[in-house]
Design a protein around this motif. Structure first.
Motif, PDB file in Angstrom:
ATOM      1  N   ASN A 130      45.518  38.414  44.197  1.00 29.09           N
ATOM      2  CA  ASN A 130      45.677  38.097  42.782  1.00 29.09           C
ATOM      3  C   ASN A 130      45.259  39.307  41.948  1.00 29.09           C
ATOM      4  O   ASN A 130      44.132  39.801  42.095  1.00 29.09           O
ATOM      5  N   VAL A 131      46.161  39.794  41.110  1.00 26.56           N
ATOM      6  CA  VAL A 131      45.842  40.960  40.287  1.00 26.56           C
ATOM      7  C   VAL A 131      45.097  40.488  39.047  1.00 26.56           C
ATOM      8  O   VAL A 131      45.674  39.971  38.101  1.00 26.56           O
ATOM      9  N   SER A 132      43.786  40.635  39.104  1.00 28.03           N
ATOM     10  CA  SER A 132      42.923  40.214  38.012  1.00 28.03           C
ATOM     11  C   SER A 132      42.560  41.434  37.173  1.00 28.03           C
ATOM     12  O   SER A 132      43.355  42.355  37.031  1.00 28.03           O
ATOM     13  N   ALA A 162      39.270  33.447  34.375  1.00 29.40           N
ATOM     14  CA  ALA A 162      39.712  32.227  35.048  1.00 29.40           C
ATOM     15  C   ALA A 162      40.415  32.555  36.361  1.00 29.40           C
ATOM     16  O   ALA A 162      40.226  31.858  37.369  1.00 29.40           O
ATOM     17  N   LEU A 163      41.212  33.614  36.382  1.00 31.18           N
ATOM     18  CA  LEU A 163      41.944  33.968  37.595  1.00 31.18           C
ATOM     19  C   LEU A 163      40.999  34.401  38.710  1.00 31.18           C
ATOM     20  O   LEU A 163      41.207  34.051  39.876  1.00 31.18           O
ATOM     21  N   THR A 164      39.959  35.151  38.361  1.00 32.39           N
ATOM     22  CA  THR A 164      39.006  35.557  39.390  1.00 32.39           C
ATOM     23  C   THR A 164      38.297  34.348  39.977  1.00 32.39           C
ATOM     24  O   THR A 164      38.118  34.236  41.202  1.00 32.39           O
ATOM     25  N   VAL A 177      43.917  31.270  54.984  1.00 35.49           N
ATOM     26  CA  VAL A 177      44.595  32.309  54.207  1.00 35.49           C
ATOM     27  C   VAL A 177      43.540  33.219  53.596  1.00 35.49           C
ATOM     28  O   VAL A 177      42.529  32.744  53.063  1.00 35.49           O
ATOM     29  N   ARG A 178      43.744  34.518  53.673  1.00 39.49           N
ATOM     30  CA  ARG A 178      42.827  35.464  53.041  1.00 39.49           C
ATOM     31  C   ARG A 178      43.223  35.631  51.576  1.00 39.49           C
ATOM     32  O   ARG A 178      44.338  36.068  51.285  1.00 39.49           O
ATOM     33  N   VAL A 179      42.320  35.269  50.661  1.00 35.85           N
ATOM     34  CA  VAL A 179      42.626  35.263  49.226  1.00 35.85           C
ATOM     35  C   VAL A 179      41.607  36.136  48.499  1.00 35.85           C
ATOM     36  O   VAL A 179      40.402  35.861  48.549  1.00 35.85           O
ATOM     37  N   ASN A 180      42.075  37.186  47.843  1.00 37.47           N
ATOM     38  CA  ASN A 180      41.182  38.087  47.135  1.00 37.47           C
ATOM     39  C   ASN A 180      41.774  38.486  45.788  1.00 37.47           C
ATOM     40  O   ASN A 180      42.978  38.334  45.551  1.00 37.47           O
ATOM     41  N   ALA A 181      40.913  38.998  44.918  1.00 37.63           N
ATOM     42  CA  ALA A 181      41.336  39.465  43.596  1.00 37.63           C
ATOM     43  C   ALA A 181      41.135  40.959  43.493  1.00 37.63           C
ATOM     44  O   ALA A 181      40.151  41.507  43.997  1.00 37.63           O
TER      45      ALA A 181
END
Length: 232
Positions: A130-132, A162-164, A177-181
């Motif tokens: 996610n591009v925060s 909020a996205l982070t 699932v690997r989920v990072n910002a």
């Protein structure tokens, strides 16, 4: 071959991320709302264009169906599409302004992530980036030494905060699932009138790094081009 889908990939950080990942051997799907711009970018990059409007459920579903038919799975989803909203006196902002920004920057990520999860789970090592932004950090926006502290943009900053947080919650909820910002940093793009001090290549370092990590790398992290940072 790693299959990567990037939203908002027709220009700026999304396009540069696509270019770099193609150079690293990824099969990249350029997602964009504008068909003409998306097709042009994909042709120049050597990618395939898939139309997607992250604010429209039907458009997102159609994009998933397209990818399911052609590629069959997605290894990396980069949620890059975003808007900055109005730069104006905060007292003149409206509820409609807020909903428009959050519809892209937050709800758009929810729509896209939920819709693409079945394709991601067909991968042996699924990844979401996610591009925060550091603009969503309380620490960064209160540090007078940082450029984030010089900008007043209530809706954009709130949406990125909020996205982070959304990222950390998905990381907990999706252990498979690997989920990072990623925080690109202050990068010269159309988004900020090319006022950033970083090049677009420097601005994609964190995104590309997260998209190309090996199996077993951590989830739920906030990363800039220098490495993992504490979000507060």
């Amino acid at each position: 071959m790693t299959i990567t889908f990037i939203t908002g990939a027709n220009k700026g950080l999304g396009r540069e991320t696509a270019r770099r990942l193609i150079g690293l051997g990824h099969t990249v799907l350029v997602g964009a709302r504008d068909a003409e711009q998306g097709e042009e970018a994909a042709a120049e990059l050597g990618a395939r264009f898939v139309r997607i409007d992250v604010t429209d459920d039907a458009s997102v579903a159609a994009a998933v169906a397209d990818v399911a038919e052609h590629e069959g799975l997605v290894d990396v989803l980069v949620n890059n599409a975003g808007v900055h909203g109005p730069f104006t006196d905060p007292t003149s902002l409206t509820g409609a302004d807020a909903l428009a920004v959050f519809d892209v920057n937050v709800a758009g990520v929810v729509r896209t992530t939920a819709a693409f999860l079945p394709l991601l789970r067909r991968s042996s090592d699924p990844v979401i980036v996610n591009v925060s932004s550091g603009m969503g950090s309380l620490e960064h926006t209160h540090d007078p030494a940082r450029p984030e502290s010089k900008v007043v943009s209530p809706l954009y900053t709130a949406s990125k905060a909020a996205l982070t947080m959304l990222t950390t919650q998905y990381a907990k909820a999706l252990p498979d699932v690997r989920v990072n910002a990623a925080d690109p940093g202050y990068t010269a793009t159309d988004f900020n009138g090319n006022s950033g001090h970083q090049t677009v290549t420097e601005g994609t370092d964190a995104v590309v790094g997260l998209a190309t990590e090996g199996r077993g790398a951590g989830s739920g992290r906030f990363v800039d081009r220098a490495g993992e940072v504490t979000w507060s």
